[in-house]
Design a protein around this motif. Sequence first.
Motif, PDB file in Angstrom:
ATOM      1  N   PHE A 321       0.827  -1.210   0.000  1.00  0.00           N
ATOM      2  CA  PHE A 321       0.000   0.000   0.000  1.00  0.00           C
ATOM      3  C   PHE A 321       0.862   1.261   0.000  1.00  0.00           C
ATOM      4  CE2 PHE A 321      -3.399  -2.758   2.125  1.00  0.00           C
ATOM      5  CZ  PHE A 321      -4.000  -3.028   0.909  1.00  0.00           C
ATOM      6  N   LEU A 322       2.046   1.213   0.629  1.00  0.00           N
ATOM      7  CA  LEU A 322       2.947   2.363   0.558  1.00  0.00           C
ATOM      8  C   LEU A 322       3.384   2.611  -0.885  1.00  0.00           C
ATOM      9  CD1 LEU A 322       5.184   1.915   3.730  1.00  0.00           C
ATOM     10  CD2 LEU A 322       3.529   3.743   3.294  1.00  0.00           C
ATOM     11  N   GLY A 323       3.629   1.528  -1.618  1.00  0.00           N
ATOM     12  CA  GLY A 323       3.966   1.670  -3.027  1.00  0.00           C
ATOM     13  C   GLY A 323       2.828   2.270  -3.825  1.00  0.00           C
ATOM     14  N   LEU A 324       1.599   1.806  -3.563  1.00  0.00           N
ATOM     15  CA  LEU A 324       0.433   2.368  -4.251  1.00  0.00           C
ATOM     16  C   LEU A 324       0.263   3.845  -3.908  1.00  0.00           C
ATOM     17  CD1 LEU A 324      -2.323  -0.402  -3.864  1.00  0.00           C
ATOM     18  CD2 LEU A 324      -0.910   0.096  -5.869  1.00  0.00           C
ATOM     19  N   ALA A 325       0.456   4.181  -2.633  1.00  0.00           N
ATOM     20  CA  ALA A 325       0.291   5.569  -2.200  1.00  0.00           C
ATOM     21  C   ALA A 325       1.274   6.478  -2.923  1.00  0.00           C
ATOM     22  CB  ALA A 325       0.491   5.666  -0.685  1.00  0.00           C
ATOM     23  N   ALA A 326       2.523   6.012  -3.077  1.00  0.00           N
ATOM     24  CA  ALA A 326       3.531   6.824  -3.772  1.00  0.00           C
ATOM     25  C   ALA A 326       3.156   7.031  -5.230  1.00  0.00           C
ATOM     26  CB  ALA A 326       4.896   6.153  -3.655  1.00  0.00           C
ATOM     27  N   GLU A 328       0.264   7.248  -6.349  1.00  0.00           N
ATOM     28  CA  GLU A 328      -0.895   8.134  -6.403  1.00  0.00           C
ATOM     29  C   GLU A 328      -0.569   9.539  -5.923  1.00  0.00           C
ATOM     30  OE1 GLU A 328      -4.301   6.320  -4.534  1.00  0.00           O
ATOM     31  OE2 GLU A 328      -3.955   4.400  -5.533  1.00  0.00           O
ATOM     32  N   GLY A 329       0.723   9.830  -5.754  1.00  0.00           N
ATOM     33  CA  GLY A 329       1.122  11.206  -5.460  1.00  0.00           C
ATOM     34  C   GLY A 329       1.468  11.500  -4.020  1.00  0.00           C
ATOM     35  N   LEU A 330       1.328  10.531  -3.115  1.00  0.00           N
ATOM     36  CA  LEU A 330       1.720  10.747  -1.727  1.00  0.00           C
ATOM     37  C   LEU A 330       3.233  10.571  -1.600  1.00  0.00           C
ATOM     38  CD1 LEU A 330      -1.177   8.858   0.089  1.00  0.00           C
ATOM     39  CD2 LEU A 330      -0.784  11.316   0.031  1.00  0.00           C
ATOM     40  N   PRO A 331       3.830  11.088  -0.540  1.00  0.00           N
ATOM     41  CA  PRO A 331       5.295  10.960  -0.392  1.00  0.00           C
ATOM     42  C   PRO A 331       5.730   9.496  -0.306  1.00  0.00           C
ATOM     43  CG  PRO A 331       4.404  12.599   1.133  1.00  0.00           C
ATOM     44  CD  PRO A 331       3.230  11.896   0.551  1.00  0.00           C
ATOM     45  N   GLU A 332       6.913   9.222  -0.844  1.00  0.00           N
ATOM     46  CA  GLU A 332       7.458   7.873  -0.743  1.00  0.00           C
ATOM     47  C   GLU A 332       7.922   7.627   0.692  1.00  0.00           C
ATOM     48  OE1 GLU A 332      10.339   6.700  -3.564  1.00  0.00           O
ATOM     49  OE2 GLU A 332       9.196   7.415  -5.304  1.00  0.00           O
ATOM     50  N   ARG A 333       7.463   6.553   1.275  1.00  0.00           N
ATOM     51  CA  ARG A 333       7.802   6.228   2.666  1.00  0.00           C
ATOM     52  C   ARG A 333       8.240   4.782   2.778  1.00  0.00           C
ATOM     53  NH1 ARG A 333       7.694  11.501   4.381  1.00  0.00           N
ATOM     54  NH2 ARG A 333       5.569  12.343   4.570  1.00  0.00           N
ATOM     55  N   ARG A 334       9.038   4.520   3.814  1.00  0.00           N
ATOM     56  CA  ARG A 334       9.326   3.166   4.257  1.00  0.00           C
ATOM     57  C   ARG A 334       8.788   3.014   5.673  1.00  0.00           C
ATOM     58  NH1 ARG A 334      14.280   2.515   5.284  1.00  0.00           N
ATOM     59  NH2 ARG A 334      15.011   4.667   4.996  1.00  0.00           N
ATOM     60  N   ILE A 335       8.669   1.801   6.132  1.00  0.00           N
ATOM     61  CA  ILE A 335       8.145   1.561   7.474  1.00  0.00           C
ATOM     62  C   ILE A 335       9.069   0.612   8.203  1.00  0.00           C
ATOM     63  CG2 ILE A 335       6.615  -0.302   6.649  1.00  0.00           C
ATOM     64  CD1 ILE A 335       4.581   0.707   8.801  1.00  0.00           C
ATOM     65  N   ASP A 336       9.403   0.929   9.471  1.00  0.00           N
ATOM     66  CA  ASP A 336      10.342   0.085  10.203  1.00  0.00           C
ATOM     67  C   ASP A 336       9.617  -1.022  10.964  1.00  0.00           C
ATOM     68  OD1 ASP A 336       9.344   1.206  12.571  1.00  0.00           O
ATOM     69  OD2 ASP A 336      11.042   2.579  12.821  1.00  0.00           O
ATOM     70  N   ARG A 337      10.405  -1.946  11.497  1.00  0.00           N
ATOM     71  CA  ARG A 337       9.836  -3.136  12.131  1.00  0.00           C
ATOM     72  C   ARG A 337       8.991  -2.820  13.367  1.00  0.00           C
ATOM     73  NH1 ARG A 337       7.504  -7.401  10.766  1.00  0.00           N
ATOM     74  NH2 ARG A 337       6.229  -7.286  12.636  1.00  0.00           N
ATOM     75  N   ARG A 361      -2.868   7.177   5.281  1.00  0.00           N
ATOM     76  CA  ARG A 361      -2.851   8.256   6.267  1.00  0.00           C
ATOM     77  C   ARG A 361      -1.449   8.398   6.873  1.00  0.00           C
ATOM     78  NH1 ARG A 361      -7.092   6.711   8.418  1.00  0.00           N
ATOM     79  NH2 ARG A 361      -6.561   5.941  10.489  1.00  0.00           N
ATOM     80  N   LEU A 362      -0.806   7.276   7.147  1.00  0.00           N
ATOM     81  CA  LEU A 362       0.559   7.308   7.687  1.00  0.00           C
ATOM     82  C   LEU A 362       1.530   7.930   6.680  1.00  0.00           C
ATOM     83  CD1 LEU A 362       0.697   3.769   9.345  1.00  0.00           C
ATOM     84  CD2 LEU A 362       0.771   5.970  10.552  1.00  0.00           C
ATOM     85  N   ALA A 363       1.370   7.567   5.404  1.00  0.00           N
ATOM     86  CA  ALA A 363       2.239   8.129   4.367  1.00  0.00           C
ATOM     87  C   ALA A 363       2.071   9.646   4.283  1.00  0.00           C
ATOM     88  CB  ALA A 363       1.936   7.485   3.024  1.00  0.00           C
ATOM     89  N   LEU A 364       0.860  10.117   4.487  1.00  0.00           N
ATOM     90  CA  LEU A 364       0.592  11.552   4.406  1.00  0.00           C
ATOM     91  C   LEU A 364       1.107  12.288   5.638  1.00  0.00           C
ATOM     92  CD1 LEU A 364      -0.877  13.946   3.002  1.00  0.00           C
ATOM     93  CD2 LEU A 364      -2.906  13.298   4.332  1.00  0.00           C
ATOM     94  N   MET A 365       0.943  11.705   6.829  1.00  0.00           N
ATOM     95  CA  MET A 365       1.202  12.409   8.075  1.00  0.00           C
ATOM     96  C   MET A 365       2.634  12.271   8.584  1.00  0.00           C
ATOM     97  SD  MET A 365      -1.723  13.809   8.622  1.00  0.00           S
ATOM     98  CE  MET A 365      -1.559  14.373  10.319  1.00  0.00           C
ATOM     99  N   ALA A 366       3.358  11.255   8.106  1.00  0.00           N
ATOM    100  CA  ALA A 366       4.715  11.032   8.621  1.00  0.00           C
ATOM    101  C   ALA A 366       5.615  12.229   8.318  1.00  0.00           C
ATOM    102  CB  ALA A 366       5.304   9.755   8.019  1.00  0.00           C
ATOM    103  N   ARG A 367       6.470  12.593   9.277  1.00  0.00           N
ATOM    104  CA  ARG A 367       7.364  13.735   9.098  1.00  0.00           C
ATOM    105  C   ARG A 367       8.684  13.338   8.453  1.00  0.00           C
ATOM    106  NH1 ARG A 367       6.656  17.114  14.802  1.00  0.00           N
ATOM    107  NH2 ARG A 367       4.408  17.506  14.596  1.00  0.00           N
ATOM    108  N   ASP A 368       9.015  12.043   8.525  1.00  0.00           N
ATOM    109  CA  ASP A 368      10.275  11.559   7.965  1.00  0.00           C
ATOM    110  C   ASP A 368       9.984  10.514   6.890  1.00  0.00           C
ATOM    111  OD1 ASP A 368      11.886  13.072   9.822  1.00  0.00           O
ATOM    112  OD2 ASP A 368      11.282  11.605  11.347  1.00  0.00           O
ATOM    113  N   ASP A 369      11.044  10.149   6.184  1.00  0.00           N
ATOM    114  CA  ASP A 369      10.888   9.152   5.125  1.00  0.00           C
ATOM    115  C   ASP A 369      10.519   7.784   5.671  1.00  0.00           C
ATOM    116  OD1 ASP A 369      11.474  11.049   3.257  1.00  0.00           O
ATOM    117  OD2 ASP A 369      13.581  10.490   3.054  1.00  0.00           O
ATOM    118  N   VAL A 370      10.905   7.523   6.941  1.00  0.00           N
ATOM    119  CA  VAL A 370      10.637   6.227   7.566  1.00  0.00           C
ATOM    120  C   VAL A 370       9.514   6.383   8.585  1.00  0.00           C
ATOM    121  CG1 VAL A 370      11.566   4.337   8.936  1.00  0.00           C
ATOM    122  CG2 VAL A 370      13.015   5.467   7.236  1.00  0.00           C
TER     123      VAL A 370
END
Length: 469
Positions: A321-326, A328-337, A361-370
């Motif tokens: 879903f993070l890949g789909l979000a990116a 669709e125009g949302l920031p590219e994010r990774r998620i840690d364990r 929502r996490l992809a939109l609201m996160a302040r950092d790339d991770v």
Amino acid sequence: MNGKVLLVEDDASIATVIRSALEDEGFAVDRCESIAARDRALASDRYDVMLTDVMLADGDGIASIDSVRAACPQMPLIVLSAQNTLDTAVRASDTGAFEYFPKPFDLDDLVRAVVQAGGSGDKRGEEAEAGDGLPLVGRSQAMQAVYRMITRVLRNDLTVLVLGESGTGKELVAEAIHQLGHRKSGPFVAVNAAAIPADLIESELFGHEKGAFTGAIAQAIGKFEQANGGTLFLDEIGDMPIEAQTRLLRALQSGRIRRVGGRQEIAVDVRIIAATNRDLKPMIAAGQFREDLYYRLNVVPIVLPPLRDRVEDIEALAKHFLGLAAREGLPERRIDRPALALLEQQPWRGNVRELQNAVYRLALMARDDVIDAGTVTAVLGDPAEAVMRGRDDALGAALAAWLGDNAPAHGTLYHRAVSAFERPLFEYALGQTGGNQLRAAKLLGINRNTLRKRLGELQINADSFARAE
């Protein structure tokens, strides 16, 4: 002897277990560890069944299957794979495989399949090409059962009934069956029976003629005709009005429809896939769903597991879903364990759909790339609190179910509810405290004398809850 089996498996421990089980069943087993050794064995001997792993030391066991088919066109093939995705299941099916087993597998089921294959020959039909961008994600055992059922219906037009809670991906299953099946060149038409007013659903399904009813200013083609040559997906079939169910049943039985206000019957060629999040059997008993329609639809049931039964898929789903979000125009994010661990603790009552919305929502609201655990807690809240909210919702649902359709008389609801829930509540508290009334009263947040009085009135013996030392 039952027959001769060629086992193509480079994992010695797995091969030993399979060989032992098959030899106990009376099979002779030859084992090889590579594609090259497999081809040499097939050139020098005859086998009744072949079991093959997918990833071998010298290549892909499925991609190289053409040489096997050329040498032994009638030999049943059973595919084993740790690459347990829908894509692998479909690729195995595309080879005309008799069966596909994701690892780890049930050994008894595997032996049973070999016995059946050994006496069957390969009766599979033409191969279908596997498409890219398959919509279903997950490698859990629960999803493997779904993948295997999907592959079994790709080359036929059997009616499929997809069952599962809201948000589990029922339409994605229907799309996968269409995209990967022999009707993929035809249209895929979806209709949500719950979203159409009862007085318009027949027009939506079968179309109407000009002047058939007030507002019918022109002829309209219904979903059946739009799906001709392809697949018609009937979502939320449990919400279809009983009158429309009758006409739907007639269309399914005859393969012909009649537009509302029309006289001419029209032949249609559609594959039907239906879905519902409701339990249809109680609805049948209540006269809300036609039993004959149920059996017409429930030819091949596919049950989608809720997300709570496939928690191990949450990591793959979240990254997907993070890949789909990116895209669709949302920031590219990774998620840690640690963040993933918090996602795995959430109740996800809305299943995969709720998870997708949360990840966006996490992809939109996160302040950092991770995305870290702090972000998950800040955006989604504490998972423990979410679980407690779920329990409160469940209690409300239990109360509504207990009351049923009969609204309580004015002024009686409190007393009815207390009388129904007080005894099991007290018994639960006594069970948790081993019959200790003081601790039970503290747990309940009431006075000990009040508890003792009510226990006497309800004739509950606290001593019967005492734990043996």
